[in-house]
Scaffold this motif. Structure first.
Motif, PDB file in Angstrom:
ATOM      1  N   TYR A 232       0.882  -1.174   0.000  1.00 20.36           N
ATOM      2  CA  TYR A 232       0.000   0.000   0.000  1.00 20.36           C
ATOM      3  C   TYR A 232       0.913   1.215   0.000  1.00 20.36           C
ATOM      4  CZ  TYR A 232      -2.994   3.654   2.050  1.00 20.36           C
ATOM      5  OH  TYR A 232      -3.670   4.829   2.306  1.00 20.36           O
ATOM      6  N   LEU A 233       0.806   2.042  -0.997  1.00 20.90           N
ATOM      7  CA  LEU A 233       1.659   3.227  -1.118  1.00 20.90           C
ATOM      8  C   LEU A 233       0.814   4.393  -1.582  1.00 20.90           C
ATOM      9  CD1 LEU A 233       4.550   4.505  -1.163  1.00 20.90           C
ATOM     10  CD2 LEU A 233       4.660   3.829  -3.576  1.00 20.90           C
ATOM     11  N   THR A 234       0.741   5.434  -0.759  1.00 19.25           N
ATOM     12  CA  THR A 234      -0.033   6.614  -1.153  1.00 19.25           C
ATOM     13  C   THR A 234       0.512   7.844  -0.449  1.00 19.25           C
ATOM     14  OG1 THR A 234      -2.286   7.481  -1.416  1.00 19.25           O
ATOM     15  CG2 THR A 234      -1.777   6.459   0.691  1.00 19.25           C
ATOM     16  N   SER A 235       0.258   8.996  -1.016  1.00 21.48           N
ATOM     17  CA  SER A 235       0.694  10.257  -0.433  1.00 21.48           C
ATOM     18  C   SER A 235       0.047  10.476   0.925  1.00 21.48           C
ATOM     19  CB  SER A 235       0.319  11.414  -1.366  1.00 21.48           C
ATOM     20  OG  SER A 235       0.398  12.651  -0.693  1.00 21.48           O
ATOM     21  N   PHE A 236       0.784  11.119   1.841  1.00 21.31           N
ATOM     22  CA  PHE A 236       0.224  11.422   3.159  1.00 21.31           C
ATOM     23  C   PHE A 236      -1.013  12.315   3.043  1.00 21.31           C
ATOM     24  CE2 PHE A 236       2.636  15.270   2.447  1.00 21.31           C
ATOM     25  CZ  PHE A 236       2.029  16.250   3.217  1.00 21.31           C
ATOM     26  N   LYS A 237      -1.116  13.062   1.949  1.00 18.31           N
ATOM     27  CA  LYS A 237      -2.276  13.934   1.751  1.00 18.31           C
ATOM     28  C   LYS A 237      -3.538  13.146   1.395  1.00 18.31           C
ATOM     29  CE  LYS A 237       0.359  18.000   0.250  1.00 18.31           C
ATOM     30  NZ  LYS A 237       0.575  18.972  -0.844  1.00 18.31           N
ATOM     31  N   LYS A 238      -3.349  11.897   0.948  1.00 16.87           N
ATOM     32  CA  LYS A 238      -4.493  11.076   0.558  1.00 16.87           C
ATOM     33  C   LYS A 238      -4.808   9.986   1.580  1.00 16.87           C
ATOM     34  CE  LYS A 238      -3.715  11.714  -4.417  1.00 16.87           C
ATOM     35  NZ  LYS A 238      -3.430  11.026  -5.706  1.00 16.87           N
ATOM     36  N   ASP A 239      -3.840   9.642   2.391  1.00 14.33           N
ATOM     37  CA  ASP A 239      -4.042   8.574   3.372  1.00 14.33           C
ATOM     38  C   ASP A 239      -4.988   9.031   4.482  1.00 14.33           C
ATOM     39  OD1 ASP A 239      -3.035   5.903   4.617  1.00 14.33           O
ATOM     40  OD2 ASP A 239      -2.848   7.392   6.205  1.00 14.33           O
ATOM     41  N   LYS A 240      -6.004   8.239   4.766  1.00  9.84           N
ATOM     42  CA  LYS A 240      -7.060   8.663   5.696  1.00  9.84           C
ATOM     43  C   LYS A 240      -6.602   8.668   7.154  1.00  9.84           C
ATOM     44  CE  LYS A 240     -10.881   7.593   2.614  1.00  9.84           C
ATOM     45  NZ  LYS A 240     -12.111   6.807   2.360  1.00  9.84           N
ATOM     46  N   PHE A 241      -5.684   7.801   7.505  1.00  6.86           N
ATOM     47  CA  PHE A 241      -5.154   7.848   8.873  1.00  6.86           C
ATOM     48  C   PHE A 241      -4.396   9.148   9.095  1.00  6.86           C
ATOM     49  CE2 PHE A 241      -1.643   7.315  11.862  1.00  6.86           C
ATOM     50  CZ  PHE A 241      -2.327   6.921  13.004  1.00  6.86           C
ATOM     51  N   MET A 242      -3.550   9.513   8.122  1.00  2.00           N
ATOM     52  CA  MET A 242      -2.774  10.744   8.249  1.00  2.00           C
ATOM     53  C   MET A 242      -3.671  11.970   8.212  1.00  2.00           C
ATOM     54  SD  MET A 242       0.360  10.083   8.823  1.00  2.00           S
ATOM     55  CE  MET A 242       1.083  11.703   8.529  1.00  2.00           C
ATOM     56  N   LYS A 243      -4.725  11.928   7.416  1.00  2.00           N
ATOM     57  CA  LYS A 243      -5.641  13.071   7.344  1.00  2.00           C
ATOM     58  C   LYS A 243      -6.392  13.245   8.659  1.00  2.00           C
ATOM     59  CE  LYS A 243      -7.657  14.151   3.416  1.00  2.00           C
ATOM     60  NZ  LYS A 243      -8.456  14.100   2.166  1.00  2.00           N
ATOM     61  N   MET A 244      -6.761  12.125   9.286  1.00  2.00           N
ATOM     62  CA  MET A 244      -7.388  12.214  10.616  1.00  2.00           C
ATOM     63  C   MET A 244      -6.413  12.836  11.611  1.00  2.00           C
ATOM     64  SD  MET A 244      -9.328   8.590  11.220  1.00  2.00           S
ATOM     65  CE  MET A 244     -10.648   7.987  10.153  1.00  2.00           C
ATOM     66  N   PHE A 245      -5.195  12.332  11.614  1.00  2.00           N
ATOM     67  CA  PHE A 245      -4.165  12.797  12.541  1.00  2.00           C
ATOM     68  C   PHE A 245      -3.883  14.287  12.365  1.00  2.00           C
ATOM     69  CE2 PHE A 245       0.677  13.111  12.708  1.00  2.00           C
ATOM     70  CZ  PHE A 245       0.715  13.487  14.043  1.00  2.00           C
ATOM     71  N   LEU A 246      -3.651  14.712  11.140  1.00  2.00           N
ATOM     72  CA  LEU A 246      -3.290  16.105  10.879  1.00  2.00           C
ATOM     73  C   LEU A 246      -4.471  17.069  11.011  1.00  2.00           C
ATOM     74  CD1 LEU A 246      -0.831  15.537   7.898  1.00  2.00           C
ATOM     75  CD2 LEU A 246      -0.254  16.150  10.261  1.00  2.00           C
ATOM     76  N   SER A 247      -5.699  16.516  11.021  1.00  2.00           N
ATOM     77  CA  SER A 247      -6.876  17.374  11.217  1.00  2.00           C
ATOM     78  C   SER A 247      -7.116  17.664  12.693  1.00  2.00           C
ATOM     79  CB  SER A 247      -8.124  16.701  10.637  1.00  2.00           C
ATOM     80  OG  SER A 247      -8.571  15.646  11.484  1.00  2.00           O
ATOM     81  N   ASN A 248      -6.368  16.969  13.585  1.00  3.65           N
ATOM     82  CA  ASN A 248      -6.491  17.117  15.044  1.00  3.65           C
ATOM     83  C   ASN A 248      -7.757  16.495  15.624  1.00  3.65           C
ATOM     84  OD1 ASN A 248      -4.196  18.732  14.668  1.00  3.65           O
ATOM     85  ND2 ASN A 248      -5.418  20.600  14.608  1.00  3.65           N
ATOM     86  N   ILE A 249      -8.414  15.615  14.875  1.00  6.70           N
ATOM     87  CA  ILE A 249      -9.690  15.087  15.353  1.00  6.70           C
ATOM     88  C   ILE A 249      -9.519  13.965  16.378  1.00  6.70           C
ATOM     89  CG2 ILE A 249     -10.062  13.234  13.630  1.00  6.70           C
ATOM     90  CD1 ILE A 249     -12.997  14.325  13.438  1.00  6.70           C
ATOM     91  N   ASN A 250      -8.340  13.339  16.423  1.00 12.96           N
ATOM     92  CA  ASN A 250      -8.193  12.199  17.317  1.00 12.96           C
ATOM     93  C   ASN A 250      -6.933  12.241  18.165  1.00 12.96           C
ATOM     94  OD1 ASN A 250      -6.233  11.620  15.423  1.00 12.96           O
ATOM     95  ND2 ASN A 250      -7.228   9.806  14.595  1.00 12.96           N
ATOM     96  N   LEU A 251      -6.547  13.437  18.584  1.00 13.23           N
ATOM     97  CA  LEU A 251      -5.338  13.582  19.390  1.00 13.23           C
ATOM     98  C   LEU A 251      -5.615  13.364  20.879  1.00 13.23           C
ATOM     99  CD1 LEU A 251      -3.646  16.707  17.775  1.00 13.23           C
ATOM    100  CD2 LEU A 251      -3.455  14.302  17.110  1.00 13.23           C
ATOM    101  N   ARG A 252      -4.565  13.049  21.610  1.00 12.54           N
ATOM    102  CA  ARG A 252      -4.655  12.925  23.066  1.00 12.54           C
ATOM    103  C   ARG A 252      -5.100  14.275  23.635  1.00 12.54           C
ATOM    104  NH1 ARG A 252      -1.883   9.236  26.748  1.00 12.54           N
ATOM    105  NH2 ARG A 252      -2.145  10.079  28.864  1.00 12.54           N
ATOM    106  N   PRO A 253      -6.012  14.288  24.623  1.00 16.24           N
ATOM    107  CA  PRO A 253      -6.524  15.556  25.169  1.00 16.24           C
ATOM    108  C   PRO A 253      -5.435  16.537  25.589  1.00 16.24           C
ATOM    109  CG  PRO A 253      -7.882  13.765  25.942  1.00 16.24           C
ATOM    110  CD  PRO A 253      -6.741  13.129  25.182  1.00 16.24           C
TER     111      PRO A 253
END
Length: 383
Positions: A232-253
Motif C-alpha cells: 500500500y503506497l499513497t501520499s500522506f495527503k491522501k491517506d485517511k489515517f494521516m488526514k485524521m491525525f493532521l486534522s487534530n480530530i483524534n489527538l490525546r486531550p
C-alpha cells in the motif's frame, strides 16, 4: 489528575512509585493513564512530584539553530528528514553508549527500547505517528547512567521532561533529544486502520514506513508492505489515517494544551523537519530531507560537534527555520467534530471508513479556521 488533559502519559509516576501501586492502563481510546491501587498507596507524593505537567522543568536559557542533513545519502534516504538522529545515535554507540528511542513491535504498536549496537538503529529510525509506550525505560536508562554509560534518550518533549523529573538530577553522561511533535493520535484508530488494510490486502503486515521518500521528502508517502508481497503506497495527503491525525480530530486531550512546545526546551537537542527550507535557504534543499536542529545546552553542542564532519549544515535563525506559528511550537486546536467522532468510535462502533466522514469540516468551519491561521501569521509578521 482532575481531567485527562492533565496527563501526557509519560509514565514517570508509574516508574517512581516505591511500592508499585501505579500501573499505566488503557482508556477507551487506547491512551495510557495512571491507575492507582489505593490499598497499596503509602501517600509519599512522589508520583505528584515527578509529573511534568504539575511541576514543569526549568527550561534552558538559549537556543542555537542549525539546518542540516547527513552526507551519507543512504542514511538520509532511510530517515524521515535529514538523518541527524542517526548520526548522533551512531556517535553515542561508538562511544560505547546506549540509545533509547521508539520502535515498532511485531503488531506494529510503538514502544521505547534501548539499543547498544549500530545494526539495531534501524528499529529507531524514522517517524512513527503514534504515542510510544515508555514502559520502564526511565529505570533502564537510570541504571546505565549510574553505571557510567553514555545514554542518549530520544522522545517527544513531554517524555523527555518526564524522564528528567523521574531522574531528579542532571547527569553529564545523559544526552536528551526531543523530536518536534504535532500531537499523538488515538491508538484505537491505528488498530482499526491496520485491521482494514489487512482485510483489504488479505495478508499480515510485514513493514510500516510513515515517511517513504519515493516521490520526495516534501511529498512523502505512507508505505505498508504485506507478507504476500503486496504493498500500500499513497501520499500522506491522501491517506485517511494521516488526514485524521493532521486534522487534530483524534489527538490525546493533553496535546490541545501542551506545556512542552515552548523554546528553549529542557532537552539538550531538538530535532525535526525544516519545512519551508526551499524558501528560507534554498541551497540547503534538494528534496532529500533537511533537518532543523535546536541546540539548548553546551552538552548538546559538544555532541553535535562530534558529527559535524558527517553532515552538511548551516547556522540559521530560529523563527525562520521554525516559525512560531508552526504546530510544533504551539498547541493545536481541537477539531470541532471531536466529540461526535469519539461517540461514533466508542458507542456506535463505526468502521474506520465511516469515522473518516467526521474529518471533513463544513464550509463555515473551514472559513473560521482559515481566518484564525491568517491572524496568527499576521501577528507573527508584525512582531
Amino acid at each position: 489528575m482532575k481531567s485527562k488533559s492533565e496527563c501526557c502519559g509519560c509514565s514517570a509516576c508509574e516508574q517512581i512509585c516505591p511500592v508499585g501501586c501505579i500501573k499505566m492502563k488503557e482508556d477507551e481510546e487506547g491512551f495510557l493513564y495512571p491507575k492507582i491501587d489505593e490499598t497499596k498507596c503509602i501517600h509519599c507524593k512522589k508520583c505528584e512530584k515527578v509529573c511534568p505537567i504539575r511541576y514543569p522543568n526549568k527550561k534552558n536559557k538559549e537556543t542555537k539553530t542549525y539546518v542540516a542533513y547527513a552526507k551519507d545519502e543512504e542514511i538520509r534516504k532511510r530517515s524521515s528528514s535529514g538523518g541527524i538522529f542517526s548520526l548522533l545515535a551512531k556517535s553515542v554507540l561508538l562511544q560505547n553508549g546506549v540509545v533509547f528511542g521508539a520502535a515498532f513491535d511485531a503488531q506494529f504498536q510503538v514502544h521505547h527500547i534501548g539499543v547498544t549496537k549500530i545494526e539495531e538503529l534501524e528499529k529507531l529510525r524514522g517517524s512513527k505517528y503514534l504515542q510510544s509506550r515508555v514502559e520502564h525505560t526511565f529505570c533502564e536508562a537510570e541504571n546505565y547512567l549510574k553505571a557510567g554509560k553514555l545514554v542518549l534518550y530520544s522522545g517527544t518533549a513531554c517524555q523527555i521532561e518526564g524522564l528528567q523529573k523521574y531522574l531528579g538530577k542532571s547527569y553529564e553522561n545523559l544526552l536528551t533529544i526531543d523530536v518536534l511533535c504535532h500531537g499523538v493520535p488515538l491508538p484505537k484508530i491505528w488498530k482499526l486502520y491496520l485491521k482494514q488494510l489487512k482485510t483489504k490486502y488479505d495478508s499480515k503486515i510485514e513493514k510500516v514506513h510513515f515517511r517513504n521518500k519515493k516521490d520526495g521528502w516534501k511529498k512523502y508517502s505512507i508505505l505498508i508492505r504485506f507478507e504476500n508481497a503486496k504493498k500500500y503506497l499513497t501520499s500522506f495527503k491522501k491517506d485517511k489515517f494521516m488526514k485524521m491525525f493532521l486534522s487534530n480530530i483524534n489527538l490525546r486531550p493533553s496535546c490541545h494544551n501542551c506545556q512542552f512546545k515552548a523554546i528553549p526546551r529542557s532537552s539538550d537537542i531538538t530535532l525535526g523537519d525544516c519545512w519551508g527550507i526551499e524558501d528560507y535557504m534554498p541551497e540547503m534543499d534538494d528534496d532529500g530531507g533537511t533537518s532543523v536542529i535546536l541546540v539548548h545546552t553546551v552538552k548538546g553542542e559538544e555532541q553535535l560537534k562530534k558529527i559535524k564532519e558527517s553532515m552538511v549544515y548551516k547556522k540559521a535563525e530560529l523563527d525562520k527555520a521554525l516559525p512560531p506559528v508552526s504546530d510544533s511550537r504551539k498547541s493545536v486546536r481541537t477539531h470541532p467534530n471531536r466529540k461526535k467522532y469519539w461517540n461514533a468510535l466508542l458507542k456506535e462502533q463505526k468502521t474506520f471508513e465511516e469515522l473518516y466522514e467526521f474529518v471533513e469540516k463544513s464550509f463555515f468551519q473551514k472559513v473560521i479556521g482559515g481566518i484564525g491561521n491568517l491572524v496568527e501569521c499576521l501577528f507573527h509578521r508584525l512582531r
